[in-house]
Enzyme design. Sequence first.
Site, PDB file in Angstrom:
ATOM      1  N   HIS A  34     124.260  59.775-117.242  1.00  0.00           N
ATOM      2  CA  HIS A  34     125.202  60.402-116.314  1.00  0.00           C
ATOM      3  C   HIS A  34     126.353  61.052-117.067  1.00  0.00           C
ATOM      4  O   HIS A  34     126.825  62.133-116.702  1.00  0.00           O
ATOM      5  CB  HIS A  34     125.733  59.356-115.333  1.00  0.00           C
ATOM      6  CG  HIS A  34     124.741  58.911-114.325  1.00  0.00           C
ATOM      7  ND1 HIS A  34     124.590  59.518-113.103  1.00  0.00           N
ATOM      8  CD2 HIS A  34     123.817  57.913-114.363  1.00  0.00           C
ATOM      9  CE1 HIS A  34     123.639  58.915-112.414  1.00  0.00           C
ATOM     10  NE2 HIS A  34     123.156  57.942-113.166  1.00  0.00           N
ATOM     11  N   ASP A 141     130.796  61.738-109.705  1.00  0.00           N
ATOM     12  CA  ASP A 141     129.347  61.585-109.614  1.00  0.00           C
ATOM     13  C   ASP A 141     128.970  61.121-108.208  1.00  0.00           C
ATOM     14  O   ASP A 141     129.746  60.451-107.514  1.00  0.00           O
ATOM     15  CB  ASP A 141     128.894  60.556-110.662  1.00  0.00           C
ATOM     16  CG  ASP A 141     127.391  60.412-110.745  1.00  0.00           C
ATOM     17  OD1 ASP A 141     126.806  59.748-109.855  1.00  0.00           O
ATOM     18  OD2 ASP A 141     126.791  60.946-111.700  1.00  0.00           O
ATOM     19  N   THR A 163     123.735  64.934-108.455  1.00  0.00           N
ATOM     20  CA  THR A 163     122.857  65.188-109.603  1.00  0.00           C
ATOM     21  C   THR A 163     121.386  65.300-109.226  1.00  0.00           C
ATOM     22  O   THR A 163     120.557  65.557-110.099  1.00  0.00           O
ATOM     23  CB  THR A 163     123.029  64.078-110.656  1.00  0.00           C
ATOM     24  OG1 THR A 163     122.826  62.797-110.029  1.00  0.00           O
ATOM     25  CG2 THR A 163     124.429  64.114-111.248  1.00  0.00           C
ATOM     26  N   HIS A 387     107.672  60.636-113.968  1.00  0.00           N
ATOM     27  CA  HIS A 387     108.162  59.800-112.872  1.00  0.00           C
ATOM     28  C   HIS A 387     108.931  60.612-111.839  1.00  0.00           C
ATOM     29  O   HIS A 387     109.290  60.089-110.784  1.00  0.00           O
ATOM     30  CB  HIS A 387     109.065  58.703-113.433  1.00  0.00           C
ATOM     31  CG  HIS A 387     110.320  59.231-114.056  1.00  0.00           C
ATOM     32  ND1 HIS A 387     110.306  60.153-115.087  1.00  0.00           N
ATOM     33  CD2 HIS A 387     111.631  58.985-113.803  1.00  0.00           C
ATOM     34  CE1 HIS A 387     111.547  60.442-115.433  1.00  0.00           C
ATOM     35  NE2 HIS A 387     112.372  59.745-114.676  1.00  0.00           N
ATOM     36  N   SER A 392     114.319  65.407-115.168  1.00  0.00           N
ATOM     37  CA  SER A 392     113.042  65.639-115.849  1.00  0.00           C
ATOM     38  C   SER A 392     112.309  66.837-115.258  1.00  0.00           C
ATOM     39  O   SER A 392     111.726  67.652-115.985  1.00  0.00           O
ATOM     40  CB  SER A 392     112.162  64.388-115.760  1.00  0.00           C
ATOM     41  OG  SER A 392     112.745  63.308-116.447  1.00  0.00           O
ATOM     42  N   GLU A 411     114.726  58.115-105.228  1.00  0.00           N
ATOM     43  CA  GLU A 411     114.321  59.316-104.478  1.00  0.00           C
ATOM     44  C   GLU A 411     113.170  60.058-105.136  1.00  0.00           C
ATOM     45  O   GLU A 411     112.813  61.166-104.713  1.00  0.00           O
ATOM     46  CB  GLU A 411     115.540  60.240-104.306  1.00  0.00           C
ATOM     47  CG  GLU A 411     115.766  61.293-105.384  1.00  0.00           C
ATOM     48  CD  GLU A 411     116.218  60.763-106.735  1.00  0.00           C
ATOM     49  OE1 GLU A 411     116.510  61.587-107.614  1.00  0.00           O
ATOM     50  OE2 GLU A 411     116.285  59.530-106.915  1.00  0.00           O
ATOM     51  N   GLN A 412     112.561  59.469-106.166  1.00  0.00           N
ATOM     52  CA  GLN A 412     111.545  60.182-106.938  1.00  0.00           C
ATOM     53  C   GLN A 412     110.341  60.602-106.096  1.00  0.00           C
ATOM     54  O   GLN A 412     109.738  61.652-106.344  1.00  0.00           O
ATOM     55  CB  GLN A 412     111.099  59.321-108.120  1.00  0.00           C
ATOM     56  CG  GLN A 412     112.201  59.109-109.145  1.00  0.00           C
ATOM     57  CD  GLN A 412     111.882  58.024-110.152  1.00  0.00           C
ATOM     58  OE1 GLN A 412     110.776  57.476-110.167  1.00  0.00           O
ATOM     59  NE2 GLN A 412     112.850  57.691-110.997  1.00  0.00           N
TER      60      GLN A 412
END
Length: 502
Positions: A34, A141, A163, A387, A392, A411-412
Site C-alpha cells: 500500500h 487509502d 486502490t 489470483h 496484478s 474482491e478478487q
Amino acid sequence: MVDKYNHKKTFMNQKNMANTLAELIFIPAPGVGHLKLTMEIAKLLVNRDQRLFITVLVIKPLSVSSGTAVTAYIESLAENNMNHISFILLPQDETQPFHDPKDPSNSPIEFINSHSKYARNAVTDLKSQPGSRWIVGFVVDMFCTSMIDVANEFDVPTFVFFTSNAAFLGFTLYIKTLCDDLNRDVVDLSNSGTEILVPSFVNPVPTKVFWSGVKTRSGLDFVQWFARKLGEAKGIIVNTFLDLETHAIESLSADTSIPPLYPVGPILNLEGGSGGGKPFDDDVVRWLDSQPSSSVVFLCFGTNGSFDEVQVKEIARGLEQSGYRFVWSLRRPPSDQTSRDPSDYEDPSVVLPEGFLERTRGIGKVIGWSPQAPVLGHEAIGGFVSHCGWNSLLESLWFGVPTATWPMYAEQHMNAFEMVVELGLAVEIELDYMKDLYNTKANTIIVTAEQIESGIRRLMEDNEIRRKVKEMSAKSRSAVVEGGSSYASIGCLIQDFVRDNF
C-alpha cells in the site's frame, strides 16, 4: 467599476495561488504494498505541480517482516532525496491486534482506527511548525476511511484513494442501496446462487463472485460502514482508466449521490512487487532470455498466495500435461494462524509430484517469491495465471500479457468476473475457489489438473483475447501521458485540491 474590481480580485487570487505552497496529508494502509502504491501517486502529483508538498503518515504493521519491509522502503526513498515528499512514522499501538481469526472482517480496520489519535497529533505538530504550509486535504487509502473524522477536526476535505477498480467501487456503494433503500437481506442474497443487476456492471453479477465481506453479518456491517464513509469523502481517486472501465466510470459519474470520481490509473509500482525488496533473480532472467517470445506461462498468486500439498500437486500435473514452458512462484503456506505470510520452500520437491522437477527441467522453473512486474515485463512471458488482485491485473494489461483467473479472497472474484465476462480480457480457470486467510486448514475446493491444463491452453492459444489485451495495453499507456484521460483527471484533481483554499 465593479467589473474592474472583480477582475483585479481574480488576478490577485490567481497570483497568490501561484505563489502559495499547499500541503497534502497522505495516509496509506499498513504494509509496504500500500505504501508503494501511495508513493506512486504522490510522486505523480508533486511532479505535476510544484506548489504541492506531501507528508505521508505511515502506520507500521505489527508483523515483524512487514514492518521491516516498510522501514527499509522508507530508508531507500530517503537515499533518493525525495523532493516535496516527507514521512512521519506513527507510533505503534500494540494494544490493538492486527489479526483476529474470530473476526477477520474488522480487525485490520480496528488496528488502523486505533492510530487516529497519532495521526491527529502528527497533523497538529505539523501545523504548529514555523513556516508551515497550508494543509489543503487528506488523501487516505480505502482502508483508512476512519481518518476522514480526523480531517474533519481540522476542517480539511478528504479524498479517498480507492486502490481497486470502479466496478467494485460501484458494487460496494450499491450494497448500501440494497440494505437501506431496497431492504434486501444481502447475506442471504450472497449465498443464494443467483444473479443480480448492479449499476456499475453491464452483465448480471452472480452472487457466487460477491465480495466475501458481504457474506457474513459482521462482514456486512463493516461494508455498510465502509460505504457510508466513502460517501463522506470530497472525492474518490480510483486506480483505473476510462478506456478500461467506461461503463462503470460513467455509471458512477452519473449518480449525483456519489462523490466526484477521479480515474487516474493505471498507477503502478513497476520496480518490484509488494512482498519485499528481493531483486529479480539473475538465474530466472537468464533462463527467460533463452526462451522464445510469448512462450512462457507465469504463475504467481500474490503476497498471500499459497496452496496445500494436494493443490500444489494438481497445479504441477496441469502444467506438465499442458506442455507449455513456465515460471511458477511457489510459496509455503503460513505455519499457523498467527501469521498470514507465506514463505519460500527450501526444497520445493517435498510438495511436488515425484520426479516433476527432473521431467520439466529445461521447460520450466519453480521459484519462490519474485518481484512480479519485472517477470511480466519480460518478452518471453506469454500468459499469466493470477489470483486477480487489481494491481496484478493492471500490470498484466500494461505489459500486454493475457490472464487466466484464479481468484482466492476479498474482491478478487469480482475482479475476475469483470475481466472474463465484462471485458473479455481474460480466460477462466476457476471463479469459485475461496481461500480463508485466517484458517489455513479450512476446506476449499480442489482445482483439478484437467481444469488447469485446459485454462493454460486457452490462455496461450486464444489469439482474440491476446489481440484485445495488446490493444488495452496501448490504451493504458496512452491514458497516463499528456492528452490522456487519466492525465486530465490528475489535472482536475490538483485543481480541486487548491480551488477552495486559495
